[in-house]
Design an enzyme around this catalytic site. Structure first.
Site, PDB file in Angstrom:
ATOM      1  CB  SER A  53      -0.875  -0.006   1.253  1.00 50.35           C
ATOM      2  OG  SER A  53      -1.568   1.211   1.400  1.00 50.35           O
ATOM      3  CE1 TYR A  69      -5.139  -1.516   3.914  1.00 43.50           C
ATOM      4  CE2 TYR A  69      -3.998   0.581   3.789  1.00 43.50           C
ATOM      5  CZ  TYR A  69      -4.438  -0.568   3.187  1.00 43.50           C
ATOM      6  OH  TYR A  69      -4.169  -0.800   1.864  1.00 43.50           O
TER       7      TYR A  69
END
Length: 92
Positions: A53, A69
């Site tokens: 990510s 996250y």
């Protein structure tokens, strides 16, 4: 790589929910790597491509209320960077 998250302040998410996020985002990648790695090491060749990510690389680009996250994706980055050094001797 798969990814799940939770948007909100850290106090709004239980430790169990955090574990679930890490189970998918971090341990999912680890399980896949463990499945393919023995054959790659035996063949002395191969590539492992991991997509985490934009919140994973250092310096982290964290976004407000995405703490868990971001942490799970940063864990993927750290794991893979360390693994890459170990696997040089196997041409992986």
């Amino acid at each position: 790589n798969a990814g799940v998250g939770h948007v909100g302040p850290v106090e709004s998410i239980s430790v169990e929910e955090m574990k679930g996020i890490f189970e998918t985002n971090f341990f999912g990648a680890v399980r896949m790597i463990k499945a393919v790695l023995p054959d790659m090491k035996q063949r002395q060749s191969g590539h492992i491509v991991v997509i985490s990510s934009v919140m994973g690389p250092s310096p982290p680009a964290g976004i407000v209320f995405n703490d868990v996250y971001a942490a799970s994706k940063f864990a993927v980055e750290g794991f893979c960077e360390s693994l890459a050094v170990q696997l040089l001797q196997f041409n992986v």
